[in-house]
Enzyme design. Structure first.
Site, short mmCIF file in Angstrom:
data_model
loop_
_atom_site.label_atom_id
_atom_site.label_comp_id
_atom_site.label_asym_id
_atom_site.label_seq_id
_atom_site.Cartn_x
_atom_site.Cartn_y
_atom_site.Cartn_z
N TYR A 6 0.83 -1.22 -0.06
CA TYR A 6 0.16 0.02 -0.04
C TYR A 6 0.75 1.13 0.11
O TYR A 6 1.90 1.30 0.73
CB TYR A 6 -1.01 -0.10 1.35
CG TYR A 6 -2.02 0.98 1.27
CD1 TYR A 6 -2.50 1.45 0.19
CD2 TYR A 6 -2.53 1.54 2.33
CE1 TYR A 6 -3.73 2.11 -0.01
CE2 TYR A 6 -3.45 2.31 2.46
CZ TYR A 6 -4.20 2.62 1.30
OH TYR A 6 -5.06 3.60 1.38
N ALA A 107 -13.85 -1.26 4.52
CA ALA A 107 -15.11 -1.35 5.26
C ALA A 107 -16.07 -0.65 4.13
O ALA A 107 -16.73 0.18 4.91
CB ALA A 107 -14.94 -0.60 6.52
N GLU A 150 -13.67 -5.99 4.18
CA GLU A 150 -12.65 -6.19 4.98
C GLU A 150 -13.03 -6.36 6.46
O GLU A 150 -13.92 -5.44 7.14
CB GLU A 150 -11.73 -5.05 5.16
CG GLU A 150 -10.33 -5.29 6.03
CD GLU A 150 -9.51 -4.14 5.80
OE1 GLU A 150 -8.18 -4.50 6.18
OE2 GLU A 150 -9.49 -3.08 5.32
N GLU A 245 0.56 -3.95 4.31
CA GLU A 245 -0.12 -2.57 4.56
C GLU A 245 0.70 -2.07 5.87
O GLU A 245 -0.07 -1.86 6.80
CB GLU A 245 -1.48 -2.63 4.81
CG GLU A 245 -2.16 -1.17 5.04
CD GLU A 245 -3.73 -1.40 5.33
OE1 GLU A 245 -4.47 -0.44 4.90
OE2 GLU A 245 -4.17 -2.42 5.79
#
Length: 289
Positions: A6, A107, A150, A245
Site C-alpha cells: 500500500y 469497510a 474487510e 499494509e
C-alpha cells in the site's frame, strides 16, 4: 500469488500522486501497488490514464482501497446521504476502470474509522448495508470491479470483526463480485486462529492484507508464522494478491487515522523504508510462495 504494498507506507496524507510509486515498487520487487480511492472524485480522467500508462509500462498491477467517510456509509438511515454515496461510487468506479483497477477493499459496508460515541444498531445497520451492497455490486460489475469486505478489529469497526461475519455478509449479498477481505493485523486481535479463518473463508477470499502485529513490514522473527499462513492460502487455492499494509511513521491524517503515536521506523530515511519493504517482499516470496 502476487505480492504488493500500500502506497501510504511512505505517505502522511491520503490521496496524492501515485505514478511515482509504480516505478519505485516495481524496482523494490513488488507485483502490485495498492492506492487510495477516497479522493478519486477530485481528479480528472487524465490522472487515471497516466496512472494506467505507468502501470502498463512497468508491468504492475493496481488495486484500490477505501475506508469510507461517514457520508458514504451504506448502513446509514439517511436515504438522501446514501443516494449521494452511490453517486460518489459511480464516479470512482468509472475512474477505476480507466486506471485498470479491478478491485477495491475496505469497510465498504459501513464507514471508517467508526465514531463509537454515535448510536449503533448492528442488526439494522447490517440489513440496510446488505441491501445497498447488492445495488453497489451491480454498479461495480458494470466496470469489471470486485468489492472486498474487510473484517476490522473491534476498535475500528463494529459490523464485521471476524472472518465468519464477513463470510455471512458476503453470502447474504450474494453477488459474484463481492468477496471477503482479511488482514493479519486485524485478525491477530479478533481471530482464535489466523489459518483457520483463512480456510473458513475458502473460495470467498478475494483480497489479503499482511503486516506484523504492530503494523511493521512482515519479517523473520516477527509475531506471525508466515510460512504457515502461506500454506493455509495454498490449501484454499488462493491465487490472488497478498498486499502488505505497513504503517510505521507518525504524522498527518494517515498517522492520526491509523493511531501511530510513536515512530515505529526508528527515524528511518526514505531509503531505509525502501530497503525494509524490499527485504520484506523478498522474505514473503521465499516463505509463502
Amino acid at each position: 500469488m502476487k505480492y504488493g504494498i500500500y502506497y501510504a507506507y511512505w505517505e502522511k496524507e491520503w490521496g496524492g500522486q501515485f505514478v511515482p510509486y509504480v516505478e519505485k515498487c516495481k524496482r523494490l520487487g513488488f507485483d502490485v501497488l495498492e492506492v487510495a480511492c477516497g479522493a478519486f472524485h477530485l481528479e480528472d480522467d487524465r490522472f487515471f490514464r497516466e496512472l494506467r500508462a505507468a502501470a502498463d509500462a512497468n508491468g504492475m498491477i493496481l488495486t484500490g482501497g477505501y475506508g469510507p467517510r461517514p457520508e458514504h456509509n451504506l448502513a446509514s438511515r439517511d436515504e438522501a446521504a446514501v443516494e449521494k454515496a452511490f453517486d460518489f461510487y459511480a464516479d470512482i468506479f468509472r475512474k477505476m476502470e480507466i486506471a485498470g483497477i479491478d478491485r477495491i477493499g475496505g469497510a465498504l459496508y459501513s464507514y471508517w474509522p467508526v465514531d463509537f460515541s454515535a448510536p449503533m444498531d448492528k442488526p439494522g445497520d447490517t440489513a440496510r448495508s446488505i441491501a445497498r451492497m447488492q445495488r453497489l455490486a451491480d454498479m461495480a460489475a458494470d466496470h469489471g470491479i470486485m468489492l472486498c469486505m474487510e473484517s476490522l478489529n473491534r476498535f475500528e469497526g463494529y459490523m464485521i470483526n471476524e472472518a465468519y461475519e464477513a463470510i455471512d455478509y458476503v453470502k447474504a449479498v450474494d453477488r459474484p463480485n463481492v468477496k471477503v477481505m482479511l488482514d493479519t493485523f486485524h485478525m491477530n486481535i479478533e481471530e482464535d486462529s489466523l489459518t483457520d479463518a483463512i480456510r473458513q473463508a475458502g473460495p470467498l477470499l478475494g483480497h489479503f492484507h499482511v503486516g506484523e502485529a504492530n503494523r511493521r513490514c512482515p519479517r523473520p522473527g516477527g509475531r506471525f508464522d508466515w510460512a504457515e499462513i502461506g500454506q493455509a492460502l495454498k490449501q484454499i487455492n488462493y491465487g490472488g494478491y497478498v498486499v502488505m499494509e505497513p504503517f510505521v511513521t507518525m504524522g498527518g491524517q494517515v498517522g492520526k487515522d491509523i493511531s501511530i503515536w510513536r515512530d515505529l521506523s526508528h527515524g528511518a530515511t526514505e531509503e531505509r523504508l525502501d530497503q525494509d519493504a524490499a527485504a520484506s517482499v523478498a522474505y514473503l516470496r521465499k516463505v509463502m510462495g
